[in-house]
Design an enzyme around this catalytic site. Structure first.
Site, mmCIF file in Angstrom:
data_model
loop_
_atom_site.group_PDB
_atom_site.id
_atom_site.type_symbol
_atom_site.label_atom_id
_atom_site.label_comp_id
_atom_site.label_asym_id
_atom_site.label_seq_id
_atom_site.Cartn_x
_atom_site.Cartn_y
_atom_site.Cartn_z
ATOM 1 N N PHE B 230 0.833 -1.193 0.000
ATOM 2 C CA PHE B 230 0.000 0.000 0.000
ATOM 3 C C PHE B 230 0.869 1.245 0.000
ATOM 4 C CE2 PHE B 230 -4.030 -1.942 1.244
ATOM 5 C CZ PHE B 230 -3.629 -3.117 1.861
ATOM 6 N N ASP B 231 0.425 2.261 -0.685
ATOM 7 C CA ASP B 231 1.002 3.586 -0.512
ATOM 8 C C ASP B 231 0.398 4.127 0.785
ATOM 9 O OD1 ASP B 231 0.488 6.779 -2.132
ATOM 10 O OD2 ASP B 231 2.194 6.062 -0.960
#
Lengths: 361, 385
Positions: B230-231
């Site tokens: 995930f960012d």
């Protein structure tokens, strides 16, 4: 007067009389209703509804059951000018009329329309109140069958009924045995807002569109045998169920819209909402529909997930299913459902076998 | 009695946990070969292998149809699960009727795997492990195929799913109308589609969603461990910090982060999905399988650790979420890192990063949320297809 004189007098009176005739003709022409004529049963898709499904007659029913026929009829006569409240089939009937309107626009001379017949056990005396109610809502129901107690099945056949909706499950079972698509309607607990431009009809798969052969295998031998069986017979079409012909009739009308390039705007939309699993048993269903030449607009394979939430999103005008368990689930979330009392599903409730109630005399 | 026990052994072999979805223990008589990527004259890969006989699955003795509210439901569209570029072309150039006819003609030819395919396969591996440990639990991954396609195409999709040994039993074929309404009814935890508009609609409804793109180069990913990257900002967290950065620059951003170190960041669209992954991870930890957990999560953020990292970590802690690996890049390109991580899917809100990842062979999904959407023009609209 002699003949000659009569003729002479007729000749001299001609212009005046012509005017009279013209006026009389004009008057007569104006009498002709602008309302569209109902189609012939042979060409139309006939939907027979009972008075209790079309209108909400719960209070009246109570009086009938508690106080007897005489009191009931007296009450109805009293309330003659009071229109009845809409019942479970009301939105469905309204939607049918909308589709009729669109069909008449595209095909002004065709008789392939929906035809709605009121098929009721009521006595003719109650007829006035029903007619008043129908006019109040501007419904086009010109055909009535007030059987005053007799079974309506014979009349259903005479009208070439494509679908019969009633609140009385015995009459519905009788009709299904005679090969007429029929279902018992239930009012939803909440009211969902329904489309008034598009007729949306949702069907269960097994024991509604298809026969209950597969359902029998599940109930008696379990899921694994069922999956194997479906894989083996993937290319063999299922036998047809009680509502297959109604879907066919809907499809016929849909094609009339497609022919006029109205596919994107078609006012009839059909849904298949089945508890089958797609990869393991879905192919046979789709292949069967294709072999019957029937198209269904949306297909939802649930693999056992509850139908209520999805139906709540679909918002059909009517949902046909053979198992009360699903009907109840749909009702709770506001979907108008109709029970099709056919097949082995009647002997089970929530997976458990129940004893059929003793037949009433 | 001897006969019975032999029979029992046979049955157990068939229901062996790795059977469903694991390509090694194949249901089919012939080994599943990967489709040869022959290129046709359009320059697109075609598959010509017909579907071979497949045996029915055994489902009794395990939970295979979990209730949607108990399961982690992942909705995928047909275009991200399989490669359908050829059919898309037919649809665009020749219209609906020709498209349907083409699909029916090629019904027995399975599609090639699409960008979401390895992800879905990995979900099934995790399911198999969960069933081993918790045979009666409904807390599994549930995959629903949600597609605009018409029911005619359904048979080809079913054939393809069976060919690849996937276990996707729930379908929504909406024949042209929007499937977004159905997502909520399925209690969808994540929606993956190739169409950015649908993804935006889903995000607006509060459902975690991302747009997936096909990459030409695909690095090999683990078959036994699901890896999700995930960012940070505008994916797990809201885009409030991103706004400050874009409006006032890096220094102000650092200042703001330091000042508000103890204020939690607001949550972003994919926080719910990370939560769902965490819930399943804890089930493995509870059985002493922390080192062997088949789910691994990564945070790959352009934030700088010392200057702005603390707030991110404190927020995660406050939410009770664990993340297995955290990489603070302070602006370094994400591509090479991701290539080492080899996630099955990587969520980011900026197309720039998504493209960078794709170039190096990572399957990346774009989350069209937040202020970054107004700043970045898509580099190449063709990538969408």
């Amino acid at each position: 007067m002699s003949e000659k004189e009569a003729k002479a007098s007729a000749a001299t009176e001609d212009p005046g009389e012509e005017k009279d005739w013209a006026a009389a003709k004009a008057f007569f022409d104006n009498l002709k209703t602008n309302k569209p004529r109902p189609p012939k049963p042979r060409y139309a898709v006939t939907v027979a509804v009972s008075s209790r499904t079309l209108f909400n007659m719960v209070a009246e029913r109570k009086i009938y059951e508690e106080e007897g026929v005489e009191k009931y009829v007296a009450y109805q006569l009293d309330q003659e000018n009071e229109p009845l409240a809409p019942g479970p089939a009301f939105p469905f009937v309204k939607a049918l009329m909308t589709v009729n309107g669109r069909l008449r626009e595209l095909y002004p001379d065709s008789e392939e329309l929906f035809d709605i017949v009121l098929m009721t056990n009521n006595h003719a005396q109650v007829g006035v109140r029903l007619i008043n109610s129908i006019n109040h809502y501007d419904l086009t129901i010109e055909r009535f069958c007030m059987t005053g107690g007799k079974s309506p099945t014979g009349y259903l056949k005479a009208y070439m009924t494509n679908l019969y909706l009633s609140k009385d499950s015995e009459k519905v079972s009788e009709a299904i045995e005679e090969g007429i698509a029929a279902a018992t309607m239930f009012m939803a607990e909440k009211e969902n807002e329904l489309s008034d431009t598009e007729l949306r009809v949702a069907f269960d798969g097994d024991a509604v569109l298809f026969s209950d052969e597969s359902e029998i295998i599940v109930k008696e031998h379990g899921l694994d045998t069922f999956f194997e069986h479906e894989k083996e017979f993937e290319n063999k079409p299922l036998a047809q169920g009680p509502l297959k012909c109604f879907l066919e009739a809907l499809g016929k009308l849909q094609r009339k819209f497609y022919a006029k390039n109205e596919r994107m705007n078609c006012p009839i939309r059909t849904f298949l909402v089945t508890a089958r699993s797609a990869a393991s048993s879905g192919a046979r269903v789709l292949k069967t529909l294709r072999s019957w030449g029937l198209e269904i607009d949306e297909a939802l394979f649930l693999a056992g997930a509850p139908k209520g939430p999805l139906l709540h999103k679909i918002k059909p005008h009517i949902f046909f299913d053979d198992q009360m368990f699903h009907i109840e689930g749909a009702q709770e979330l506001g979907t108008i459902s109709a029970h099709v009392p056919y097949g082995i599903g009647q002997k089970y409730h929530k997976g458990k076998r129940i004893e059929p109630p003793a037949k009433k005399e | 009695m001897v006969k019975m026990s032999l029979h029992l052994v046979q049955v157990m072999q068939k229901v062996s946990p790795s059977a469903n979805g694991d390509s090694r223990a194949s249901w089919e008589e012939d080994e599943e070969e990967d489709e040869e990527e022959d290129e046709d004259h359009l320059g697109l890969p075609t598959t010509t292998k017909p579907v071979t006989g497949r045996r029915a699955r055994k489902v009794e003795g395990g939970v295979f149809f979990p209730k949607p509210e108990n399961a982690v439901t992942v909705a995928v569209s047909s275009r991200v699960l399989f490669r359908t570029e050829l059919e898309q072309k037919v649809f665009e150039q020749k219209g609906v009727e020709e498209y349907l006819r083409y699909q029916i003609e090629h019904e027995n030819e399975p599609f090639a795997p699409g960008p979401a395919f390895p992800f879905v396969k990995a979900l099934e591996t995790v399911n198999a492990r969960l069933r081993e440990l918790y045979p009666q639990s409904e807390e599994l991954f549930d995959i629903v195929l949600v597609t605009y396609n018409h029911a005619h195409v359904g048979i080809r999709l079913i054939n393809t799913i069976n060919h690849h040994n996937l276990f996707i039993e729930r379908f929504c074929m909406t024949g042209g109308s929007s499937p977004i309404g159905y997502l909520k009814a399925w209690h969808t935890n994540l929606y993956l589609s190739a169409d950015a508009d649908k993804v935006r609609e889903a995000l607006a409804e509060g459902i975690a969603a991302a747009t997936m793109f096909m990459t030409e180069k695909l690095t090999e990913v683990s078959e036994s461990q699901l890896r999700v990257a995930f960012d940070g900002d505008a994916v797990l967290f809201s885009d409030e910090s991103e706004r400050i950065f874009k409006a006032h620059g890096l220094d102000k951003f650092f200042q703001h982060e330091r000042d508000n170190e103890d204020t939690l960041l607001d949550h972003g669209p994919l926080k719910g999905f990370l939560e769902a992954l965490g819930k399943l991870q804890k089930k493995f930890y509870a059985k002493g399988q922390r080192l062997d957990c088949p789910i691994r999560t990564y945070l790959v953020t352009a934030r700088s650790a010392a200057s702005s990292g603390i707030r991110a970590l404190k927020t995660l802690r406050a939410w009770g979420l664990e993340i297995d690996e955290a990489l603070f890049l302070a602006g370094a390109p994400k591509g090479p890192m991701l290539e080492k991580i080899r996630p099955h899917i990587y969520f980011d809100d900026q197309m720039f990063h998504v493209e960078g990842a794709a170039e190096m062979g990572t399957v990346a999904a774009h989350v069209p949320y937040g202020v970054a959407q107004k700043h970045n023009q898509p580099q190449n609209p063709g990538v969408r297809k």
